[in-house]
Design a protein around this motif. Structure first.
Motif, PDB file in Angstrom:
ATOM      1  N   TRP A 101       0.866  -1.098   0.148  1.00  0.00           N
ATOM      2  CA  TRP A 101      -0.094   0.004  -0.045  1.00  0.00           C
ATOM      3  C   TRP A 101       0.757   1.327   0.127  1.00  0.00           C
ATOM      4  O   TRP A 101       0.338   2.370  -0.392  1.00  0.00           O
ATOM      5  CB  TRP A 101      -1.030   0.065   1.013  1.00  0.00           C
ATOM      6  CG  TRP A 101      -2.193  -1.133   1.076  1.00  0.00           C
ATOM      7  CD1 TRP A 101      -2.193  -2.102   1.804  1.00  0.00           C
ATOM      8  CD2 TRP A 101      -3.011  -1.103   0.281  1.00  0.00           C
ATOM      9  NE1 TRP A 101      -3.351  -2.888   1.423  1.00  0.00           N
ATOM     10  CE2 TRP A 101      -3.932  -2.260   0.345  1.00  0.00           C
ATOM     11  CE3 TRP A 101      -3.531  -0.155  -1.025  1.00  0.00           C
ATOM     12  CZ2 TRP A 101      -4.938  -2.613  -0.581  1.00  0.00           C
ATOM     13  CZ3 TRP A 101      -4.558  -0.629  -1.860  1.00  0.00           C
ATOM     14  CH2 TRP A 101      -5.320  -1.582  -1.536  1.00  0.00           C
ATOM     15  N   GLN A 300      -5.584   8.649   1.916  1.00  0.00           N
ATOM     16  CA  GLN A 300      -4.432   8.082   1.116  1.00  0.00           C
ATOM     17  C   GLN A 300      -4.169   9.323  -0.083  1.00  0.00           C
ATOM     18  O   GLN A 300      -2.984   9.419  -0.378  1.00  0.00           O
ATOM     19  CB  GLN A 300      -4.658   6.849   0.589  1.00  0.00           C
ATOM     20  CG  GLN A 300      -4.477   5.590   1.147  1.00  0.00           C
ATOM     21  CD  GLN A 300      -3.273   5.350   1.968  1.00  0.00           C
ATOM     22  OE1 GLN A 300      -2.758   5.755   2.748  1.00  0.00           O
ATOM     23  NE2 GLN A 300      -2.488   4.286   1.172  1.00  0.00           N
ATOM     24  N   SER A 319      -1.394   3.891   6.145  1.00  0.00           N
ATOM     25  CA  SER A 319      -1.746   2.909   6.210  1.00  0.00           C
ATOM     26  C   SER A 319      -1.647   2.152   7.656  1.00  0.00           C
ATOM     27  O   SER A 319      -2.547   1.550   8.159  1.00  0.00           O
ATOM     28  CB  SER A 319      -1.096   1.805   5.350  1.00  0.00           C
ATOM     29  OG  SER A 319      -1.543   0.470   5.211  1.00  0.00           O
TER      30      SER A 319
END
Length: 385
Positions: A101, A300, A319
């Motif tokens: 991620w 994000q 994350s």
């Protein structure tokens, strides 16, 4: 997108296979549940350290290595003769996802013009959300029809397709030379407020959502078969939420965060206040589902804007904070449930989400004023760009 779908399915698939794995490996259901909670804790702890260690490696090589780890761990998990080997394989997958991620976002958005960055993030989030709407239900059905190692092994096949695609087609470049390697509008204050707000909203969401089945049965009075249908509605709402938000993210990147968090707060507090009414419960559940995916997606995306340094480190921090919030929320909800009733978990979660809104609004109000003319390039000079 396929890799995001596969990783998210791998993370959540044991939820649908708990009893099958428990019976097959002759272990308790709570121990099998550790395959999910241990996974999340590993992602939370390992994200930033792994991103820091690999910060100078070309993303093509890093992503190829992570997908290779996914393939190997999926095969080992599907062949595991014991619970402990299955747990080790799960933790290997979690380590791969922790870094995935962090590097996926900059690598993907760097292939496109900055004007469509939000659409790219939205597409990746849609793929991740499909894991809950499609991947986990299909994997659960396949496991019940055959046996649990079959869907787990299928994840290795999907990972292999992603691995070959990335290894062959993704350009090779040094991470610091990629277009999305650094925040487009570095702002340390904004970065910290979004990071804190994301962790708070995750804690709030999972303080209640972890016990949603008990809430829908005991408070709203739904039958078990109806609860299953409501879970599908929740997943569809989540998918719709990320799809709509992704389409608007480039036009309203900052407003999207507060909108998603505020919607989550309304849904959770609505469940607490009016959850005894079945219609109101469904409406509030859909609101919560429509916000849950967009909250993580929009935070994000904010990292790509406001990161004061490298975006991969910022994304890893976000994350990790979000996954820490998930674990903390589940524990907090359990504590509230032990001293009160299940409605209290949604009150607690809703209030924490309101706190997340306050952090975001405070961060906006306290943003520093623009500097004097001629200072626009200082951020680039500090980054060495």
């Amino acid at each position: 997108m396929l890799a995001a779908f596969t990783f998210n399915t791998a993370e959540n698939l044991p939820i649908g296979l708990l009893e099958l794995i428990s019976e097959s490996l002759r272990t308790s259901v709570p121990a099998v549940g550790l395959l999910v909670t241990g996974y999340g804790v590993t992602v939370a702890v390992a994200s930033v350290p792994l991103a820091h260690v690999t910060r100078n490696m070309p993303r093509r090589y890093v992503l190829s290595g992570l997908l290779a780890a996914l393939v190997v761990s999926s095969v080992v998990a599907s062949l595991a003769p014991s619970y402990w080997l299955l747990l080790v394989a799960r933790l290997l997958t979690a380590l791969a996802q922790a870094l995935f991620w962090a590097v996926m976002g900059p690598a993907a958005v760097g292939l496109f013009a900055s004007e469509v960055r939000g659409r790219v993030v939205g597409a990746l989030s849609v793929a991740g959300s499909l894991a809950l709407v499609l991947g986990v239900p299909v994997g659960t059905w396949l496991g019940q029809w055959t046996d649990w190692p079959v869907p787990v092994g299928m994840l290795g096949v999907l990972g292999l397709v992603s691995l070959v695609t990335v290894a062959v087609l993704l350009p090779t470049s040094r991470p610091e030379e990629e277009p999305a390697a650094y925040g487009s509008s570095p702002d340390a204050r904004r970065f910290k407020s979004v990071l804190a707000a994301g962790a708070l909203s995750a804690t709030g969401a999972f303080a209640g959502f972890t016990y949603i089945v008990k809430f829908l049965r005991d408070v709203s009075g739904f039958a078990p078969s109806t609860v299953s249908v409501l879970f599908v509605a929740f997943g569809v709402a989540c998918l719709a939420g990320v799809s709509i938000t992704g389409a608007l993210l480039d036009r309203f990147p900052h407003a999207a965060v507060i909108s998603a968090v505020a919607t989550q707060a309304v849904g959770m507090l609505g469940l607490y206040a009016a959850g005894t009414d079945p219609v109101a419960a469904v409406v509030c559940l859909v609101l919560m589902g429509g916000a849950l995916g967009p909250v993580f997606m929009t935070t994000q995306n904010e990292m790509l804007y406001s990161a004061p340094g490298r975006t991969d480190i910022a994304l890893a921090a976000n994350s990790g904070a979000y996954n820490a919030g998930i674990a903390a929320g589940a524990a907090l909800g359990g504590l509230v449930l032990s001293v009160g009733d299940v409605r209290g978990t949604f009150l607690t979660g809703g209030l924490l989400t309101v706190g997340s809104c306050a952090v975001l609004l405070g961060g906006r109000l306290l943003r520093p004023r623009p500097g004097p003319p001629g200072c626009e390039g200082q951020n680039d000079s500090r980054r060495g760009v």
